[in-house]
Design an enzyme around this catalytic site. Structure first.
Site, PDB file in Angstrom:
ATOM      1  N   HIS A 299       1.161  -1.323   0.336  1.00  0.00           N
ATOM      2  CA  HIS A 299       0.209  -0.111   0.237  1.00  0.00           C
ATOM      3  C   HIS A 299       1.192   1.503  -0.019  1.00  0.00           C
ATOM      4  O   HIS A 299       2.169   1.132   0.182  1.00  0.00           O
ATOM      5  CB  HIS A 299      -1.167   0.359   0.992  1.00  0.00           C
ATOM      6  CG  HIS A 299      -2.147  -0.808   1.102  1.00  0.00           C
ATOM      7  ND1 HIS A 299      -3.523  -0.506   2.209  1.00  0.00           N
ATOM      8  CD2 HIS A 299      -2.423  -1.532   0.402  1.00  0.00           C
ATOM      9  CE1 HIS A 299      -4.049  -1.605   1.678  1.00  0.00           C
ATOM     10  NE2 HIS A 299      -3.196  -2.510   0.666  1.00  0.00           N
TER      11      HIS A 299
ATOM     12  N   GLU B  27       1.140   4.042   2.550  1.00  0.00           N
ATOM     13  CA  GLU B  27       1.339   4.095   3.458  1.00  0.00           C
ATOM     14  C   GLU B  27       2.700   3.692   3.251  1.00  0.00           C
ATOM     15  O   GLU B  27       4.011   3.580   4.384  1.00  0.00           O
ATOM     16  CB  GLU B  27       0.726   3.865   4.222  1.00  0.00           C
ATOM     17  CG  GLU B  27      -0.712   4.900   4.215  1.00  0.00           C
ATOM     18  CD  GLU B  27      -1.661   3.941   3.630  1.00  0.00           C
ATOM     19  OE1 GLU B  27      -1.327   2.933   2.340  1.00  0.00           O
ATOM     20  OE2 GLU B  27      -2.977   4.018   3.791  1.00  0.00           O
TER      21      GLU B  27
END
Lengths: 153, 153
Positions: free
Chosen positions: B49, B51
């Protein structure tokens, strides 16, 4: 088959590297397809936990991010990041060796793995395995007393 | 400084790659030290992802897993895995572009970032930025209608 033994072998690798000794494996149809041990300090990366590494290897081996039908064996109750990764990967069954009173996200502090709103379908099995708690006790004892050495315990 | 713009540039890269368009950046002392966009499908890895990738790059750049004092700008409310990674990294401030009603772990479904028991010290600032919700709306519209093309939107 004592699959937790293989997760413990991973945890021992972390111990050797003077990392908090946590290990995880992913099993599909009785075969280990992913292995990981905590490498947060070595890699200077807070996301390099045993579970994340084991999931990465498992997905790489099968060429799919979906681990439906797979089992994970982990020596310590996953933190929120790793419990979240387990949900993302759709692992079907999770065997946990011992609880994590500080950061456990499978019931000890929060519970992400039994939450219908998060679409969590993972079955959790607590094995309460003394080998898993003992390796952590040994690590923290050695750490406190400054006698941790890079050797196989 | 409109740092969310740089997170959106990352989200656009995900869109181009036909991934759910989410982007994130990590800022230290006014300088971008980490960038990431969702690459779950491309990498066949559910942990890739925006992040997680941005944190990995930021830690690699400063040679430390501790991101105390850093800020993250993310276009979509983090899922439990990513909120957990943000806690692990000790990021100090989190700017969120829009909410995630299905998997949001900063208040929408669960709240991991405001939990004393998890030692969470992150300050969360909701920017409610239409650019962040619009890019998702466009993506899902194109996806539903089978007209998603690999081009810059």
């Amino acid at each position: 088959m004592d699959f937790m033994k293989y997760a413990l072998i991973e945890a021992e690798k972390a111990m050797e590297a003077e990392e908090i000794p946590v290990g995880a494996i992913v099993v599909k149809d009785g075969i280990i397809i992913g292995r990981g041990y905590n490498q947060k300090e070595k890699k200077s990366n807070p996301t390099e936990h045993a579970e994340i590494i084991a999931i990465r290897e498992a997905c790489s081996n099968i060429g799919d991010w979906r681990l439906n039908g797979c089992e994970m064996y982990v020596t310590l109750e996953p933190c929120p990041m790793c419990a979240g990764a387990i949900l993302q990967s759709r692992i079907s069954r999770l065997y946990i060796g011992t609880f994590n009173k500080d950061m456990g996200a499978c019931g000890s502090v929060v519970n992400l793995v039994d939450n219908r709103r998060l679409n969590s379908f993972v079955n959790v099995i607590w094995t309460y395995d003394e080998r898993c708690s003992d390796i952590l006790k040994i690590f923290f004892h050695l750490k406190r007393n400054g006698i941790l050495q890079k050797r196989r315990l």
